[in-house]
Design a protein around this motif. Structure first.
Motif, mmCIF file in Angstrom:
data_model
loop_
_atom_site.group_PDB
_atom_site.id
_atom_site.type_symbol
_atom_site.label_atom_id
_atom_site.label_comp_id
_atom_site.label_asym_id
_atom_site.label_seq_id
_atom_site.Cartn_x
_atom_site.Cartn_y
_atom_site.Cartn_z
ATOM 1 N N LYS A 297 -4.266 7.151 1.897
ATOM 2 C CA LYS A 297 -5.680 7.391 2.221
ATOM 3 C C LYS A 297 -6.493 7.195 0.942
ATOM 4 O O LYS A 297 -6.203 7.804 -0.083
ATOM 5 C CB LYS A 297 -5.864 8.799 2.751
ATOM 6 N N THR B 47 -7.629 4.028 5.306
ATOM 7 C CA THR B 47 -6.168 4.116 5.254
ATOM 8 C C THR B 47 -5.598 2.736 4.982
ATOM 9 O O THR B 47 -5.941 1.773 5.665
ATOM 10 C CB THR B 47 -5.608 4.647 6.591
ATOM 11 N N HIS C 242 -2.173 0.618 4.991
ATOM 12 C CA HIS C 242 -0.827 0.642 5.578
ATOM 13 C C HIS C 242 0.066 -0.348 4.831
ATOM 14 O O HIS C 242 0.064 -1.531 5.128
ATOM 15 C CB HIS C 242 -0.873 0.256 7.064
ATOM 16 N N GLU D 270 1.687 5.095 4.068
ATOM 17 C CA GLU D 270 0.252 4.919 4.281
ATOM 18 C C GLU D 270 -0.475 5.731 3.220
ATOM 19 O O GLU D 270 -0.101 6.867 2.941
ATOM 20 C CB GLU D 270 -0.157 5.394 5.671
ATOM 21 N N LYS E 273 5.572 0.839 7.409
ATOM 22 C CA LYS E 273 5.396 1.735 8.560
ATOM 23 C C LYS E 273 5.568 3.196 8.196
ATOM 24 O O LYS E 273 5.100 4.067 8.906
ATOM 25 C CB LYS E 273 6.300 1.345 9.723
#
Length: 174
Positions: free
Chosen positions: A138, A128, A130, A136, A133
């Motif tokens: 994958k 993942t 980031h 995100e 906030k």
């Protein structure tokens, strides 16, 4: 202990978040290193005023993070590593390895924004990234053995029917 974070801390929260932490963690690490301040009433009012003033800047940062996330959406990483006969890796594949592979593909990503478990066996995993906030992404991570690249395994079944056809042609000629 309730604190306001001054920077992103993966696993705890993001900049300007108000979070609860254990007293020792807050007093002995976060506050002395400047990563957080105590969430008093006055600090909360100052935070609210700053967030109002920075709303447009935060929206621009989020838009930039979404743009980076969209570029990384369809990327798959293949990492070759030394594998023992049991299928276990010698060492492990970490977030630093993933960030390095992404850099080879042209994505400059810091290893601290990549989270995943350390990989100790060959196979398919997920990391993942980031960016923000609320953003995100994958990324699929495929770990293969160094001496057995993935494409060679896929080509073997394709060649077998071709050889069988050649044998049939040679039998007809005879």
């Amino acid at each position: 202990m309730e604190i306001i974070l001054k920077e992103d801390i993966i696993g705890l929260g993001y900049k300007n978040d108000i979070v609860n932490v254990k007293n020792g963690y807050g007093r002995n690490f976060l506050i002395p290193t400047g990563k957080a301040v105590i969430a008093s009433e006055s600090a909360k009012k100052i935070l609210a005023e700053n967030l109002k003033q920075q709303a447009s800047k935060l929206a621009a940062l989020k838009a930039e993070a979404e743009k980076k996330g969209a570029a990384l959406k369809d990327v798959t990483i293949t990492i070759s590593a030394k594998v023992a006969a049991t299928g276990a890796l010698y060492g492990s594949v970490t977030a630093a390895n993933v960030a390095e592979e992404l850099a080879k593909k042209g994505f400059e990503i810091e290893k601290k924004i990549v989270t995943m478990r350390d990989i100790k066996h060959a196979g398919e995993y997920e990391a993942t990234v980031h960016f923000h906030k609320e953003v995100e992404v994958k990324v699929p991570v495929i770990v293969v053995a160094e001496n057995q690249p993935a494409p060679a395994v896929e080509e073997a079944p394709v060649e077998a029917p071709a050889k069988a056809e050649e044998e049939e042609v040679s039998e007809e000629e005879a």
